[in-house]
Design an enzyme around this catalytic site. Sequence first.
Site, PDB file in Angstrom:
ATOM      1  CG  ASP A  40     -11.673   5.192   5.168  1.00 17.56           C
ATOM      2  OD1 ASP A  40     -10.838   5.316   4.256  1.00 17.56           O
ATOM      3  OD2 ASP A  40     -11.519   4.405   6.116  1.00 17.56           O
ATOM      4  CG  HIS A  88     -11.175  -0.595   7.140  1.00 20.64           C
ATOM      5  ND1 HIS A  88     -10.600  -0.252   8.345  1.00 20.64           N
ATOM      6  CD2 HIS A  88     -10.289  -1.407   6.516  1.00 20.64           C
ATOM      7  CE1 HIS A  88      -9.407  -0.830   8.439  1.00 20.64           C
ATOM      8  NE2 HIS A  88      -9.195  -1.531   7.350  1.00 20.64           N
ATOM      9  CG  ASN A  94      -2.067  -0.973   1.063  1.00 21.41           C
ATOM     10  OD1 ASN A  94      -2.425  -1.347  -0.045  1.00 21.41           O
ATOM     11  ND2 ASN A  94      -2.617  -1.401   2.177  1.00 21.41           N
ATOM     12  CG  HIS A 133      -7.343   2.038   0.216  1.00 29.55           C
ATOM     13  ND1 HIS A 133      -6.201   1.265   0.172  1.00 29.55           N
ATOM     14  CD2 HIS A 133      -8.030   1.615   1.303  1.00 29.55           C
ATOM     15  CE1 HIS A 133      -6.220   0.397   1.163  1.00 29.55           C
ATOM     16  NE2 HIS A 133      -7.324   0.589   1.871  1.00 29.55           N
ATOM     17  CD  GLU A 170     -13.905   1.824   3.209  1.00 27.18           C
ATOM     18  OE1 GLU A 170     -13.116   1.534   2.299  1.00 27.18           O
ATOM     19  OE2 GLU A 170     -14.178   1.036   4.140  1.00 27.18           O
ATOM     20  CE  LYS A 216      -3.894   1.195   4.321  1.00 27.04           C
ATOM     21  NZ  LYS A 216      -5.282   0.898   4.637  1.00 27.04           N
ATOM     22  CB  SER A 225      -8.959  -1.465   0.513  1.00 26.42           C
ATOM     23  OG  SER A 225      -9.487  -2.417   1.410  1.00 26.42           O
TER      24      SER A 225
HETATM   25  C1  PLP Z   1      -5.893   0.543   6.035  1.00 21.97           C
HETATM   26  C2  PLP Z   1      -7.263   1.158   6.232  1.00 21.97           C
HETATM   27  C3  PLP Z   1      -7.532   1.942   7.355  1.00 21.97           C
HETATM   28  C4  PLP Z   1      -6.570   2.061   8.482  1.00 21.97           C
HETATM   29  O1  PLP Z   1      -5.508   2.888   8.165  1.00 21.97           O
HETATM   30  P1  PLP Z   1      -4.104   2.627   8.911  1.00 21.97           P
HETATM   31  O2  PLP Z   1      -3.399   3.914   8.803  1.00 21.97           O
HETATM   32  O3  PLP Z   1      -3.452   1.496   8.178  1.00 21.97           O
HETATM   33  O4  PLP Z   1      -4.434   2.251  10.317  1.00 21.97           O
HETATM   34  C5  PLP Z   1      -8.735   2.618   7.429  1.00 21.97           C
HETATM   35  N1  PLP Z   1      -9.662   2.493   6.461  1.00 21.97           N
HETATM   36  C6  PLP Z   1      -9.460   1.701   5.385  1.00 21.97           C
HETATM   37  C7  PLP Z   1     -10.513   1.613   4.350  1.00 21.97           C
HETATM   38  C8  PLP Z   1      -8.261   0.992   5.257  1.00 21.97           C
HETATM   39  O5  PLP Z   1      -8.067   0.182   4.225  1.00 21.97           O
END
Ligand code: PLP
Length: 403
Positions: free
Chosen positions: A212, A141, A53, A215, A183, A246, A187
Site C-alpha cells: 500500500d 490500515h 492529505n 501515502h 505499507e 491524497k 500514516s
Molecule cells: C487513506 C488510506 C487508504 C484509503 O485510501 P482512500 O482513497 O482515502 O480511500 C488506504 N490505505 C492507507 C494506508 C490510508 O491511509
Amino acid sequence: MDFDSLFKSQIDALKAEGNYRIFADLERRRGAFPQAGCHRDGGVGNVTVWCSNDYLAMGQHPAVVQAMVDTVQACGTGAGGTRNIGGNTVHHRALEAELADLHGKERALLFTSGYVSNWAALSTLGARIPNAVIFSDAGNHASMIEGIRHSRADKVLWAHNDWRDLDRKLHAVGERPKIVAFESVYSMDGDIAPIREIVEVCEAHGALSYIDEVHAVGMYGPRGGGVSEERGLAHRIDLIEGTLGKAFGVVGGYITGSDALCDFIRSFASGFIFTTALPPAVAAAATASIRHLKSSGTERAAQKAAVALVRAKLDHAGIPHMANDSHIIPVMIGDPVKCRMISDILMEDWGIYVQPINYPTVPKGTERLRITPGPNHSDADIDRLVAALGALWKRCAISHAVA
Ligand SMILES: *Cc1c(COP(=O)(O)O)cnc(C)c1O
C-alpha cells in the site's frame, strides 16, 4: 426495541472517554489552500489547514482543475453505471495506462477509493487463491484488515516492519500460497517500511508481495511512483496499491501489477464489479495530476522544505515530535481529552486547524496531532503554528518527552 436510546448510550460512552469525533465545517477555496473558510456559530472564519492529505495542493492545481472542468463539459457528470454495464470510458482507460506506467507495471485497475481497492483486492486474492495464507503487518490500515477478514483466508500477523519475524512466520507455514501485505509510509507514525528486506523475504518464500503506497504516491521517487520507485524496487513487487485522493488531490483508488493479476481482480472482485465507476471528469483530473507530478519535482521540493522547517522550529521551541523519514510530523499528546482540547484551542484562538488523532485511529495513550506541511505553507504560517503550540505547551503542561 428503542434503537435511538441504544445509539445514544454508545455515543455517550464515546464522549465520556474523549473519543467522540467532531468534524470541522471547512470550505476549501481554490487558489487559497492551505487557507480555508471555517463555518461556526453561524459565521465564517479563516483557518490555516495543517492536517490535509492533499499533501502537494494538487487539488487546486490549474491543470487538474481544468481537466476536470473540461471533461465535465464534454462528458457530463457521472459514469452512468458500473464498468460491467456502463462500459469503459476513454478517460478510465487513459488513467489506468498512466498508472501502469507510473509503477512500471503491465496494467492497472481503478476503484472508487483506496479503501475499496485494498478491500476488494485482498478479499479477492484471499478468497480465490485456494488454501492461501495472508501475512499482514501489524500496523496495516483498516482497509487491508477488513479486506483480509472478508476473504476468510487464514491470516498471520507479523510484527510491524519486522522482516525477520515475517521470515520466520512464512517458514513456519510451509507449502501454501502466501500473500504478504504491508505499507510503505505508515500514516500515523510516518515511519517507512524496510521494503528491500521485505521483498527479499517474499522472494525467498515465493510469496506474492502487496504494498500500500497510499501515502507515498506522488510524493516519493523521481516521478512520484512512491517509495518503491525511490528505492528501485517497484519491479520486484507484485502488486502496488495507491490512492488518487491524497497527494494526487482528486479521489479514487487503484492497484497495479501484471496483466493476469489485474484481469483476475477485475473479473472476480465484487467491490469492482458492482459499483458505479468514477466520473470521467475525476479520471481525467487524476490523469492530469499524475502526469504533472511525473515531470515536476517543484511541489515535492517545496513540500520537503516546509517539512524540514517545521521540524527545525518545533525542535527549537522544545515541542516533541516523533522522528521519522517521511513527510508526516506526529506531535504526541498521549491523552484523548487533552488532544481534543488543544485542537479546539488552536482552532478558536489561533485559526489553526489540526484534527486530533484519537483511538481507534491510533492506540489509546498515543493520541496525537498529525501535522502535514505542504508546499504552500508560508514561513509566517509555520511561525504561527509553532508559536501557538509553544503557548499551549506551557498552558497545558504537556510532557516534553517524546512518547
Ligand atoms: C487513506 C488510506 C487508504 C484509503 O485510501 P482512500 O482513497 O482515502 O480511500 C488506504 N490505505 C492507507 C494506508 C490510508 O491511509
